[in-house]
Design a protein around this motif. Structure first.
Motif, PDB file in Angstrom:
ATOM      1  N   THR A  46       1.010  -1.197   0.014  1.00 39.18           N
ATOM      2  CA  THR A  46       0.019  -0.551   0.293  1.00 39.18           C
ATOM      3  C   THR A  46       0.632   1.508  -0.069  1.00 39.18           C
ATOM      4  O   THR A  46       1.260   2.544  -0.950  1.00 39.18           O
ATOM      5  CB  THR A  46      -0.804  -0.335   0.766  1.00 39.18           C
ATOM      6  OG1 THR A  46      -1.734  -0.894   1.266  1.00 39.18           O
ATOM      7  CG2 THR A  46      -1.856   1.244   1.353  1.00 39.18           C
ATOM      8  N   VAL A  47       1.778   1.254   1.116  1.00 40.45           N
ATOM      9  CA  VAL A  47       3.329   2.658   1.021  1.00 40.45           C
ATOM     10  C   VAL A  47       3.748   2.441  -0.260  1.00 40.45           C
ATOM     11  O   VAL A  47       3.368   3.626  -0.397  1.00 40.45           O
ATOM     12  CB  VAL A  47       3.916   1.995   2.141  1.00 40.45           C
ATOM     13  CG1 VAL A  47       5.172   3.121   1.765  1.00 40.45           C
ATOM     14  CG2 VAL A  47       3.128   2.511   3.316  1.00 40.45           C
ATOM     15  N   TYR A  48       3.498   1.058  -1.422  1.00 45.09           N
ATOM     16  CA  TYR A  48       4.493   1.342  -2.406  1.00 45.09           C
ATOM     17  C   TYR A  48       3.608   2.516  -3.386  1.00 45.09           C
ATOM     18  O   TYR A  48       3.957   3.183  -3.926  1.00 45.09           O
ATOM     19  CB  TYR A  48       4.877   0.079  -2.721  1.00 45.09           C
ATOM     20  CG  TYR A  48       5.521   0.070  -4.193  1.00 45.09           C
ATOM     21  CD1 TYR A  48       6.274   0.357  -4.537  1.00 45.09           C
ATOM     22  CD2 TYR A  48       5.252  -0.854  -5.142  1.00 45.09           C
ATOM     23  CE1 TYR A  48       7.742   0.579  -5.978  1.00 45.09           C
ATOM     24  CE2 TYR A  48       6.072  -0.540  -6.611  1.00 45.09           C
ATOM     25  CZ  TYR A  48       6.551   0.317  -7.025  1.00 45.09           C
ATOM     26  OH  TYR A  48       7.417   0.217  -8.247  1.00 45.09           O
ATOM     27  N   ALA A  49       1.909   1.545  -3.988  1.00 43.64           N
ATOM     28  CA  ALA A  49       1.724   2.788  -4.181  1.00 43.64           C
ATOM     29  C   ALA A  49       1.333   3.860  -4.058  1.00 43.64           C
ATOM     30  O   ALA A  49       1.043   4.911  -5.246  1.00 43.64           O
ATOM     31  CB  ALA A  49       0.021   1.873  -4.222  1.00 43.64           C
ATOM     32  N   GLY A  50       1.039   4.144  -2.646  1.00 42.56           N
ATOM     33  CA  GLY A  50       1.164   5.856  -1.801  1.00 42.56           C
ATOM     34  C   GLY A  50       2.072   6.665  -2.813  1.00 42.56           C
ATOM     35  O   GLY A  50       2.057   7.602  -3.190  1.00 42.56           O
ATOM     36  N   THR A  51       3.766   5.906  -2.637  1.00 39.92           N
ATOM     37  CA  THR A  51       4.495   7.010  -2.828  1.00 39.92           C
ATOM     38  C   THR A  51       4.680   7.205  -4.362  1.00 39.92           C
ATOM     39  O   THR A  51       4.992   8.377  -5.123  1.00 39.92           O
ATOM     40  CB  THR A  51       5.780   6.069  -2.571  1.00 39.92           C
ATOM     41  OG1 THR A  51       5.653   4.922  -2.199  1.00 39.92           O
ATOM     42  CG2 THR A  51       6.193   6.079  -0.435  1.00 39.92           C
ATOM     43  N   ALA A  52       4.099   5.738  -5.005  1.00 41.75           N
ATOM     44  CA  ALA A  52       4.811   6.162  -6.681  1.00 41.75           C
ATOM     45  C   ALA A  52       3.442   7.204  -6.851  1.00 41.75           C
ATOM     46  O   ALA A  52       3.641   7.764  -8.128  1.00 41.75           O
ATOM     47  CB  ALA A  52       4.116   5.004  -7.186  1.00 41.75           C
ATOM     48  N   GLU A  53       2.185   6.923  -6.829  1.00 36.19           N
ATOM     49  CA  GLU A  53       1.185   8.722  -7.138  1.00 36.19           C
ATOM     50  C   GLU A  53       1.890  10.056  -6.490  1.00 36.19           C
ATOM     51  O   GLU A  53       1.592  10.507  -7.351  1.00 36.19           O
ATOM     52  CB  GLU A  53      -0.344   7.957  -5.880  1.00 36.19           C
ATOM     53  CG  GLU A  53      -0.676   9.371  -6.194  1.00 36.19           C
ATOM     54  CD  GLU A  53      -1.047   8.972  -7.957  1.00 36.19           C
ATOM     55  OE1 GLU A  53      -1.538   9.474  -8.737  1.00 36.19           O
ATOM     56  OE2 GLU A  53      -1.452   7.545  -8.298  1.00 36.19           O
ATOM     57  N   ASN A  90       3.241  13.185  -8.632  1.00 34.58           N
ATOM     58  CA  ASN A  90       2.839  14.784  -8.618  1.00 34.58           C
ATOM     59  C   ASN A  90       3.947  15.389  -8.622  1.00 34.58           C
ATOM     60  O   ASN A  90       3.790  16.437  -8.075  1.00 34.58           O
ATOM     61  CB  ASN A  90       2.159  14.504  -7.420  1.00 34.58           C
ATOM     62  CG  ASN A  90       0.146  14.093  -7.831  1.00 34.58           C
ATOM     63  OD1 ASN A  90      -0.227  14.112  -8.804  1.00 34.58           O
ATOM     64  ND2 ASN A  90      -0.548  13.539  -6.552  1.00 34.58           N
ATOM     65  N   ASN A  91       5.344  15.074  -8.153  1.00 38.56           N
ATOM     66  CA  ASN A  91       6.490  15.835  -8.084  1.00 38.56           C
ATOM     67  C   ASN A  91       6.739  17.398  -8.615  1.00 38.56           C
ATOM     68  O   ASN A  91       6.540  17.863  -8.670  1.00 38.56           O
ATOM     69  CB  ASN A  91       7.853  14.631  -7.915  1.00 38.56           C
ATOM     70  CG  ASN A  91       7.834  13.893  -6.083  1.00 38.56           C
ATOM     71  OD1 ASN A  91       6.615  14.381  -5.678  1.00 38.56           O
ATOM     72  ND2 ASN A  91       8.839  13.613  -6.261  1.00 38.56           N
ATOM     73  N   ILE A 122       4.902  25.610  -7.710  1.00 41.03           N
ATOM     74  CA  ILE A 122       6.555  26.538  -6.794  1.00 41.03           C
ATOM     75  C   ILE A 122       6.785  27.116  -7.595  1.00 41.03           C
ATOM     76  O   ILE A 122       7.432  28.633  -6.684  1.00 41.03           O
ATOM     77  CB  ILE A 122       7.338  25.979  -5.906  1.00 41.03           C
ATOM     78  CG1 ILE A 122       7.590  26.625  -4.562  1.00 41.03           C
ATOM     79  CG2 ILE A 122       7.983  24.570  -6.160  1.00 41.03           C
ATOM     80  CD1 ILE A 122       6.156  26.956  -3.711  1.00 41.03           C
ATOM     81  N   ASN A 123       7.427  26.936  -8.517  1.00 42.88           N
ATOM     82  CA  ASN A 123       8.722  27.610  -9.685  1.00 42.88           C
ATOM     83  C   ASN A 123       7.995  28.725  -9.877  1.00 42.88           C
ATOM     84  O   ASN A 123       7.900  29.980 -10.199  1.00 42.88           O
ATOM     85  CB  ASN A 123       9.102  26.862 -10.322  1.00 42.88           C
ATOM     86  CG  ASN A 123      10.440  25.495 -10.186  1.00 42.88           C
ATOM     87  OD1 ASN A 123      11.151  25.994  -9.368  1.00 42.88           O
ATOM     88  ND2 ASN A 123      10.526  25.028 -11.269  1.00 42.88           N
ATOM     89  N   TYR A 125      11.407  18.176  -0.514  1.00 41.38           N
ATOM     90  CA  TYR A 125      10.017  17.192  -0.130  1.00 41.38           C
ATOM     91  C   TYR A 125      10.120  16.500  -1.123  1.00 41.38           C
ATOM     92  O   TYR A 125      10.372  14.818  -1.173  1.00 41.38           O
ATOM     93  CB  TYR A 125       9.140  17.915   0.292  1.00 41.38           C
ATOM     94  CG  TYR A 125       8.181  17.251   0.063  1.00 41.38           C
ATOM     95  CD1 TYR A 125       7.465  15.963   0.402  1.00 41.38           C
ATOM     96  CD2 TYR A 125       7.359  16.728  -1.420  1.00 41.38           C
ATOM     97  CE1 TYR A 125       6.273  14.728   1.315  1.00 41.38           C
ATOM     98  CE2 TYR A 125       6.094  16.110  -1.726  1.00 41.38           C
ATOM     99  CZ  TYR A 125       5.618  15.169   0.149  1.00 41.38           C
ATOM    100  OH  TYR A 125       4.564  14.662  -0.238  1.00 41.38           O
ATOM    101  N   THR A 126      10.365  16.307  -2.525  1.00 35.56           N
ATOM    102  CA  THR A 126      10.103  15.621  -3.598  1.00 35.56           C
ATOM    103  C   THR A 126      11.118  14.946  -4.339  1.00 35.56           C
ATOM    104  O   THR A 126      11.305  13.736  -4.438  1.00 35.56           O
ATOM    105  CB  THR A 126      10.116  16.251  -5.011  1.00 35.56           C
ATOM    106  OG1 THR A 126      10.860  16.711  -4.724  1.00 35.56           O
ATOM    107  CG2 THR A 126       8.112  17.418  -4.739  1.00 35.56           C
ATOM    108  N   GLN A 127      12.397  14.717  -3.648  1.00 38.20           N
ATOM    109  CA  GLN A 127      13.390  14.380  -3.924  1.00 38.20           C
ATOM    110  C   GLN A 127      13.435  13.253  -2.724  1.00 38.20           C
ATOM    111  O   GLN A 127      13.670  11.556  -2.920  1.00 38.20           O
ATOM    112  CB  GLN A 127      14.862  14.903  -3.220  1.00 38.20           C
ATOM    113  CG  GLN A 127      15.507  16.131  -4.656  1.00 38.20           C
ATOM    114  CD  GLN A 127      16.326  17.257  -4.705  1.00 38.20           C
ATOM    115  OE1 GLN A 127      17.058  17.046  -3.546  1.00 38.20           O
ATOM    116  NE2 GLN A 127      16.478  17.266  -5.362  1.00 38.20           N
TER     117      GLN A 127
END
Length: 804
Positions: free
Chosen positions: A284-291, A295-296, A303-304, A462-464
């Motif tokens: 579940t965590v893997y699927a969430g981090t992929a999502e 969005n990164n 932000i730019n 954060y995105t990194q």
């Protein structure tokens, strides 16, 4: 001139009376002055002294000791001072007002301190005394001298008490030594019987020693065998103990193992379930981090864009603020006080112009022009101007006024300052907005020192981080299958181990029971070992002890016999020594005379190289010298030493005419003085004739000195003679030895006529020594100062001859 001088004297009755009066000065001076101090030390019994007794009686070695009371009784019988026994208040008041010259206080611990002589830290008996030197210094010193006598009498009294006590103890010691001598004789008699009995005991102990040797060897063999047996039993016990302990530990371990396996089984089941849940969560965590990773890009882009917009907003805000500031400055430069005044004048002028046009129109309308057409045109035109002016100029004037007011209002709105948003001007508000935009820009883009502190840097980080978490979770997801298989295998193995645990526990229980039985049996054997060995050891030690004891007894008995012999010899010696010591102690004289001698063993024998009966005789040398000097001063002051009678022949004849009278007066006053003191006070010099000679020589020497200074310096000479007198009084050792004075007085003493006169008088009145040196010095003074005086008269005579 000599005859004429005497003739002139006899004609002057008043001068004769003066000379006779002056001749009596030395006699009166010495009689009166010495009379006041003729024998003060012989009247010390009249010197009042207060005694205050606070002492309390004590007991010392069975004897009542009241040193304070004894001292009071002693002083009441002693009349060397006027003792007054009063209370403390009366004594202090008397010392202050001069009733008493000294107060002696006997403190309350006076007798108590006398009993501390044998203690480790004895206390001294302190007499307290107080004097008042301001009343009379000499009296205070005389009082202190009397106190020394009191102190000596107290010391003798206390020492006498101590001595009596010591002698009583010595007598008791002598009696004790006699009894000890009797006891020593009885000891000597008993020693002989003791020596015979000891000889028999020694012989029997030697026989007993040989019998104990065989018994000692047998017990040694028994002790060796028994020791081997007990060592074996102890070894078996130790092994069984170790076996029992090991099996007990094994049993405990088996139980612990069983419990642990049960817990392990339960834990492995939970582990399998937890691993399944964990791997499911990882997916579940893997699927969430992929999502999140998807969005990164959008988040970084947003932000730019926001950063760029804020930067542009900051630039625009700065431009607006600069524009407002420029507008304010421009309005300020245009709307000066001078411009505002001109605008006001313009407004007023426009109003005035309009009024003038209206007045012109009114005037023209009433004017009668000859040419109707022209007049009509002019009137129409002026009327039209007046109408337009009445419309245009007031409006223009109002516009100018409004423009001026508006510009002032705009500048006020721009420049106004305040603490709230309502009170702030545009420029102040814009500055606040610009500052806020700067903070927003810094919050998004970060500071110059660290761009990563801003929101943009944080989002990039954060995105990194999201990408790294995604990669890590991906690895966890890939290993989830292996984790599930391992947990299942562990659970299966634990179940198999759990099935074998009951059999293991049963076997360990039987083994533990057998080991306990073995240990109990060996323990009973070992518990008897100590008793068995102790008995054998005691038997062996006893045999050895008996053997050694009998040997030691035999040797000791022999030594005892030798000691008894020495003790017998010593008791004989002790008996004889005690008898001798007791006899010696009995010979010690303990009479009151002996005690008195011990208390005061030293008596002083006073021997005097010269005899002086009293203080007046001692002071006479000094007082006679002073009296003769004063008399010579007086005679030269009253006698006309500068006048002359008859014809002036020479300075010597002039001096001789004067000195024949003054010298005779000097001799008469000196002799009269000596015999006057003798007749009034009983003055008794050891050499009366020499005393008269010294008095005459001293008087002549002083007369020579005084005559020279008076004839030479007049009134100044009299002053110098007084100064000389003061120096001589201080440097002639008349009252105190010159050694007690300062160095200055030591030096001038040798050059003072008083010094030699006083020494000569002391030799003739008390010492009896030679006066040759002193007389020669006085004679030298007479000759030298007479020659000086002759030279002065000679010089005066020459001056008188020149005047004539």
């Amino acid at each position: 001139m000599l005859f004429e001088e005497w003739k002139s004297l006899f004609k002057n009755k008043f001068l004769i009376i003066v000379i006779i009066a002056i001749i009596t000065i030395p006699s009166l001076y010495t009689i009166i002055f010495l009379g006041s101090m003729w024998d003060p030390y012989g009247s010390v019994e009249n010197l009042p002294v207060a005694i205050v007794n606070k002492d309390k009686k004590v007991t010392y070695n069975g004897t009542n000791l009241n040193v304070g009371k004894d001292l009071i009784n002693n002083l009441k019988e002693n009349y060397f001072m006027d003792f007054n026994f009063v209370d403390e208040k009366t004594a202090n008041e008397g010392l202050t007002n001069g009733t008493y010259y000294m107060v002696i206080t006997i403190p309350d611990n006076f007798s108590a301190n006398a009993t501390t002589v044998t203690k480790e830290k004895p206390s001294k008996m302190e007499l307290e005394y107080e004097t008042n030197p301001g009343r009379n210094y000499i009296a205070s010193k005389m009082s202190e001298t009397a106190l020394n006598k009191i102190e000596k009498s107290i010391s003798e009294k206390v020492t006498e008490v101590y001595t009596k006590t010591v002698y009583e103890k010595i007598s008791e010691l002598g009696n004790g030594m006699e009894k000890a001598a009797d006891g020593a004789g009885k000891i000597n008699n008993g020693m002989s019987e003791l020596s015979d009995g000891n000889h028999k005991i020694t012989n029997n102990l030697n026989k007993m020693t040989f019998g104990t040797l065989s018994f000692k060897e047998g017990t040694k063999k028994l002790e060796s065998g028994m020791l081997q047996y007990t060592n074996g039993v102890s070894a078996v016990k130790t092994g069984s103990k170790e076996l029992s302990d090991g099996i007990s530990s094994l049993a405990l371990g088996a139980n612990t193992l069983s419990t642990g396996v049960e817990k392990l089984s339960n834990g492995s089941s939970s582990l399998v379930t937890g691993v399944k849940d964990y791997t499911s969560g990882v997916d579940t965590v893997y699927a969430g981090t992929a999502e999140l990773v998807k969005n990164n890009t959008s988040l970084n882009s947003g932000i730019n864009t926001l950063s760029t917009g804020v930067t542009q907003l900051k630039s625009g805000s700065s431009n607006v603020l600069n524009g407002m500031q420029t507008m304010s400055d421009s309005i300020g430069s245009v709307m000066t006080e001078e411009q505002i005044q001109k605008i006001s004048q313009l407004e007023q002028g426009m109003k005035t112009l309009n009024q003038s046009i209206q007045d012109l129109n009114t005037t023209l309308q009433s004017v009668d022009l000859s040419n109707p057409d022209t007049a009509a045109i002019i009137k129409s035109g002026v009327n039209q101007i007046a109408v337009n002016s009445n419309i245009l100029i007031p409006g223009a004037s109002e516009s100018v006024k409004q423009l001026s007011t508006g510009l002032v209002g705009v500048k006020t709105v721009l420049d106004q300052t305040g603490t709230t948003a309502k009170d702030m001007g545009l420029i102040q508000g814009m500055k606040a907005i610009d500052s806020g935009i700067s903070n927003i820009e810094e919050g998004i883009n970060g500071t110059v020192e660290s761009e990563t502190d801003g929101l943009a840097g944080g989002i990039h980080a954060y995105t990194q981080g999201v990408e790294k978490v995604n990669n890590g979770v991906e690895k966890l997801s890939n290993n989830s299958v292996k984790l599930k298989n391992g947990a299942t295998q562990l659970n299966t193995g634990i179940a198999q181990l759990k099935e074998k645990i009951p059999s293991l526990n049963h076997g360990v229980s039987k083994l533990n029971t057998g080991a306990s039985s073995l240990y109990q049996g060996t323990s009973e054997l070992v518990s008897k070992n100590e008793t068995l060995l102790s008995g054998i050891c005691q038997l062996s030690n006893a045999s050895e002890t008996i053997n050694k004891g009998t040997s030691a007894l035999a040797l000791g008995s022999k030594s005892l016999g030798d000691g008894i012999t020495k003790l017998s010899d010593g008791s004989n010696q002790l008996n004889s020594s005690l008898v001798k010591g007791a006899d010696e102690i009995k010979k010690v004289n303990t009479s009151d005379d002996t005690v008195e001698m011990f208390a005061a063993p030293v008596e002083t024998q006073k021997m005097e190289a010269s005899r002086v009966d009293n203080n007046g005789t001692a002071m006479s040398a000094y007082m006679m010298t002073v009296a003769l000097w004063i008399a010579c001063l007086a005679i030269c002051m009253f006698y006309p030493i500068a006048q002359y009678s008859g014809n002036l022949k020479s300075g010597f004849s002039w001096w001789l005419s004067k000195f024949s009278i003054l010298g005779l007066v000097a001799i008469i006053q000196a002799a009269a003085m000596v015999f006057a003191i003798k007749g009034v006070h009983g003055f008794a010099p050891i050499e009366l004739g020499k005393t008269v000679v010294v008095a005459c020589m001293t008087s002549l020497a002083f007369m020579s000195i005084v005559l020279f200074f008076d004839i030479s310096f007049g009134k100044v000479g009299s002053y110098l003679l007084l100064i000389m007198m003061l120096l001589q009084l201080s440097a002639c050792a008349g009252t105190y030895p010159i050694e007690l004075s300062g160095e200055f007085y030591h030096v001038i003493s040798k050059f003072m006529p008083f010094t030699y006169a006083v020494d000569a008088f002391r030799n003739t009145t008390a010492i009896g020594g030679s006066i040759r040196v002193q007389v020669l010095v006085l004679l030298g003074i007479i000759i030298i100062f007479s020659l000086f005086t002759v030279s002065v008269y000679q010089r005066k005579m020459k001056k008188l001859v020149i005047k004539i």
